[in-house]
Design a protein around this motif. Structure first.
Motif, PDB file in Angstrom:
ATOM      1  N   CYS A  56     -26.503  14.479 -25.907  1.00 17.66           N
ATOM      2  CA  CYS A  56     -25.183  14.111 -26.399  1.00 17.66           C
ATOM      3  C   CYS A  56     -25.326  13.523 -27.803  1.00 17.66           C
ATOM      4  O   CYS A  56     -26.092  12.585 -28.010  1.00 17.66           O
ATOM      5  N   CYS A  98     -21.311  14.995 -21.107  1.00 12.65           N
ATOM      6  CA  CYS A  98     -22.242  13.873 -21.082  1.00 12.65           C
ATOM      7  C   CYS A  98     -21.902  12.923 -19.923  1.00 12.65           C
ATOM      8  O   CYS A  98     -20.752  12.535 -19.761  1.00 12.65           O
ATOM      9  N   SER A 147     -27.650  10.190 -25.504  1.00 15.01           N
ATOM     10  CA  SER A 147     -28.307  10.277 -24.208  1.00 15.01           C
ATOM     11  C   SER A 147     -28.746  11.711 -23.948  1.00 15.01           C
ATOM     12  O   SER A 147     -28.162  12.668 -24.460  1.00 15.01           O
ATOM     13  N   GLN A 192     -22.687   9.895 -19.672  1.00 17.20           N
ATOM     14  CA  GLN A 192     -22.427   8.547 -20.185  1.00 17.20           C
ATOM     15  C   GLN A 192     -21.026   8.417 -20.760  1.00 17.20           C
ATOM     16  O   GLN A 192     -20.263   7.538 -20.365  1.00 17.20           O
ATOM     17  N   CYS A 193     -20.698   9.284 -21.698  1.00 20.55           N
ATOM     18  CA  CYS A 193     -19.438   9.128 -22.416  1.00 20.55           C
ATOM     19  C   CYS A 193     -18.491  10.300 -22.198  1.00 20.55           C
ATOM     20  O   CYS A 193     -17.389  10.306 -22.705  1.00 20.55           O
ATOM     21  N   ASP A 234     -23.054  11.987 -29.402  1.00 16.88           N
ATOM     22  CA  ASP A 234     -22.238  10.784 -29.551  1.00 16.88           C
ATOM     23  C   ASP A 234     -22.977   9.527 -29.111  1.00 16.88           C
ATOM     24  O   ASP A 234     -22.960   8.506 -29.781  1.00 16.88           O
ATOM     25  N   CYS A 235     -23.621   9.584 -27.954  1.00 14.95           N
ATOM     26  CA  CYS A 235     -24.297   8.378 -27.463  1.00 14.95           C
ATOM     27  C   CYS A 235     -25.810   8.581 -27.395  1.00 14.95           C
ATOM     28  O   CYS A 235     -26.538   7.720 -26.932  1.00 14.95           O
TER      29      CYS A 235
HETATM   30 ZN   LIG Z   1     -22.590  10.863 -24.566  1.00 14.33          ZN
END
Ligand SMILES: [Zn+2]
Length: 78
Positions: A8, A30, A13, A32-33, A10-11
């Motif tokens: 990902c 993702c 991960s 996570q987000c 963005d984060c």
């Molecule tokens: Zn993410």
């Protein structure tokens, strides 16, 4: 079913998914987000960093991997 790795942006991960071959290049969500994560192919793609930090393909590297151009490949187990 093969395992594919996704990252990902963005984060940052990384996660793995079991997917059919036809789904391998599709976007993954993702965990996570829940943003769009892209498939990571670096494990098996024989790239290296050049002097300016860009990823460049390794041309003419000795290949022992049957299904990709990497010399050592955890995906293929060689
Ligand atoms: Zn993410």
């Amino acid at each position: 079913m093969p395992i594919y790795e996704y990252a990902c942006s963005d984060c940052n991960s990384k996660f793995e998914l079991l997917r059919s071959f036809g789904e391998a290049d599709k976007e993954a969500a993702c965990p996570q987000c829940h943003n769009h994560a892209e498939r990571v192919v670096s494990v098996c793609a024989s790239f290296s960093k050049n002097g300016s930090g860009e990823s460049v393909p390794v041309a003419g590297a000795g290949s022992s991997c049957g299904s990709c151009s990497a010399t050592s490949c955890s995906t293929c187990g060689l």
